[in-house]
Design a protein around this motif. Sequence first.
Motif, PDB file in Angstrom:
ATOM      1  N   ARG A 147       0.729  -1.124  -0.014  1.00 45.35           N
ATOM      2  CA  ARG A 147       0.118   0.033   0.150  1.00 45.35           C
ATOM      3  C   ARG A 147       1.021   1.210  -0.194  1.00 45.35           C
ATOM      4  N   GLU A 174      -2.337   3.265  -4.361  1.00 41.93           N
ATOM      5  CA  GLU A 174      -3.809   3.735  -4.000  1.00 41.93           C
ATOM      6  C   GLU A 174      -4.518   4.622  -5.260  1.00 41.93           C
ATOM      7  N   ASP A 178      -9.216   1.260  -1.631  1.00 43.96           N
ATOM      8  CA  ASP A 178     -10.100  -0.045  -0.935  1.00 43.96           C
ATOM      9  C   ASP A 178      -9.448  -1.279  -1.774  1.00 43.96           C
ATOM     10  N   TYR A 179      -8.355  -1.242  -2.540  1.00 46.27           N
ATOM     11  CA  TYR A 179      -8.225  -2.392  -3.061  1.00 46.27           C
ATOM     12  C   TYR A 179      -7.737  -3.500  -2.036  1.00 46.27           C
ATOM     13  N   PRO A 180      -8.396  -4.624  -2.523  1.00 44.71           N
ATOM     14  CA  PRO A 180      -8.268  -5.716  -1.317  1.00 44.71           C
ATOM     15  C   PRO A 180      -6.868  -6.330  -1.350  1.00 44.71           C
TER      16      PRO A 180
END
Length: 768
Positions: free
Chosen positions: A337, A342, A348-350
């Motif tokens: 991250r 981002e 909110d990428y898992p």
Amino acid sequence: MGRRPHEPRAARRLRPRSGGDPVRPRALVYGDVDLNLIDGSAVWAQGMVQALARAGCEVTFVLKAPIRTGRLVDPLRALPGVTIHSPHAEGRIPAKIPMPPRWAAGVLAELDAAAPFDLVVVRGHRIAAKLAAGPLAGRLWTYLTDIPQSAPEMSPAKAAELGRIADASRLLLCQTEELRGFLETAVPATAGKSVLFPPVAVLPDRLVPAQDGAPVGDRPLRLVYTGKFAPRWNTLEMTRLPARLAERGVEAEVHMVGDKIHDDPDDPSYADRMENALASAPGVVRHGGHPRAEAMRITAGCDIGLSWRHPELDAGLELSTKLLECGLLGVPVVVNRTPMHERLFGADYPLFVATEDDVVEVLAAVRADPRIHALAARRCRAAADEYTLDAAVARLRSYVRQVFPEPSEAVLGAAPAGRKLRVGVASHDLKFFTRLMDYLKSRPDMEIQVDHWSALKAHDAERGHALLDWADVIICEWCGPNALWYAERKRPGQRLVVRLHRFELYADWPGQLDIDAVDQVICVSPHYRDLTLSRTGWPAEKVTVIPNWVDDTQLDRPKLLGAEHHLGVIGIAPSRKRLDLALDVMEELRRDDPRFTLFVKSKLPWDYWWIWRKPEERAHYEKVFRRIRRSPLLSGGVVFDSYGRDVAAWLRRIGFVLSTSDDESFHLAPAEGMASGAVPVVRNWPGADTIYDERWIHSDTASMAASISASVAGGTWEADRAFAREQVVAAYGLDEVCRQWTELLAAGPSAAATPTAPLPARETMTRG
């Protein structure tokens, strides 16, 4: 008046070939890259050669190392218009030795001497530094990666070296917006030359991307890594993942593609441990080195890509090609991250991770919930769509058009038959003429020479007489002593163009100028044209308007989060710039919304001795700064940023640009803001309505604040800024202003009889 060290050779291309096809620019490409090994730099080399060829260049690619495997080179040999040059195969370099930068610089110079190239694309700061000091300077398109990418790493010596490389480069190709912004702040010489060239992700022919869907539950979860094996790339840790996932009841394999194991001087045993893990770790499938197409085929047969790296790399400003290739293949990627990631995949990428434990957790979650895999795959594919070969080709075509404009029959017709138009430029200060100068030098139908005065009244007369003997047209930037000197001495039939600024209009020089010897006086706005005519009494047909240029391409950058609450002011000295009125606007806004912040990019008034010595100026600024310290509404709401050339990077955070001056000849700051996608907020200073649309002009600070508040609170900021950019590109974009200058210079001696003033901006720029 010979060519300066970093001035490029005149362009080869003068007229189209018979049949109308333009001559293709000749591109020389060299990277400090070994194409026997599959890694990001090798993929860059392939992508760059392919993109240049499709963008219309004839490409010669020089190999650094002798070829032991053709898996990366052979696809390039098959491309039309591409020549692969191997100094080793020709016997220039010992057969087993990759070329060091000094040898490579010599080889490239020899090739150019035999048949000159129009542009030289080079990757690697060491080879770029060598070329910057040689005959290829001025034609370099330098791709910057292996350089300091943080302030602590950027020592004065490294910054100086990069400055020399920038001075010798026509363009600097940057992978990411983050890298470009950092360079422009750390190395001022890079500003205005830095352009984006992100990694290129290309699917090999006949390779079908995976469809969005969950990994099949009755087989192992297939993980894949391609590239070099190195400590900070966490490749040793990746070999532990199958065993750790087995502890969670998840059967998994990790497929490792590549054959380059890093020798780490800080960890001498690393290479042996990595080799052992590849050979014997449970669940590890070692594929070795493969052609890129085969490596991507292996990737496409897997479920999850691994691009998880050591936290030390989180601050990096480069983008991994691996992420993009996996995205094109529909294979989602486990990745750190970072702000860049981002923006690429969404906050909110898992599959964001930081530690080895995180990796195990997200992989177990993917196995348990198919929806996670499907969401991640969609995000990766959408991100990769912006980095295709087609996108790279479009970028390079635009840069080629910028650097190599087509010749004009009108310009060639204004010069004696058989040669280019000779244009001389005389000035003590070219700061407002830089991009116009770059453009004129790039034209294949013009030759440019400069008579640079060392000070306003300090001149080398011998140099001036040489320019008089040589030039067809002379441009005097500033209507000062330079204009008086050339007007007194110009040859019969020689054209003289003088560009007049606000500074000279209120001085004595215009009254001393022999206007009969001047073909055209250029003002930057209709208002100042009218003032010039009224103060000088010059014939109206002698005075025309060509506006200031705005580099709309350089300024077009994505805004940072929160920009809609950020106001910007560029330049606060002298006091007639009225910083106090900008503070009025801020206080009005912050009464209702403390998120509004004013960013001031400027030298401070005491940095200008001729301003600070005046008591009234000192009193004005002492009052202003005392107010900033004491006003509760302004507390924490005013930020002063250093003066510098990194305006384009700075404007990324700015949503509104203020112009609160008492008077201006043009005021470039609002126009630059518009080109960056900010909304201009302009006080109604005299002539503002001849430059800017009346919708942006306001009678007082209360009206300025109300317009900003309405744009943000009313949800119209995005539409307002898009319209503002559309306006400024049409009226003041660099291409448009260069077109007007080209027409002026191409006109014959009688052109002064026809004024070329444009329509008022309110007519040409107002919607519908």
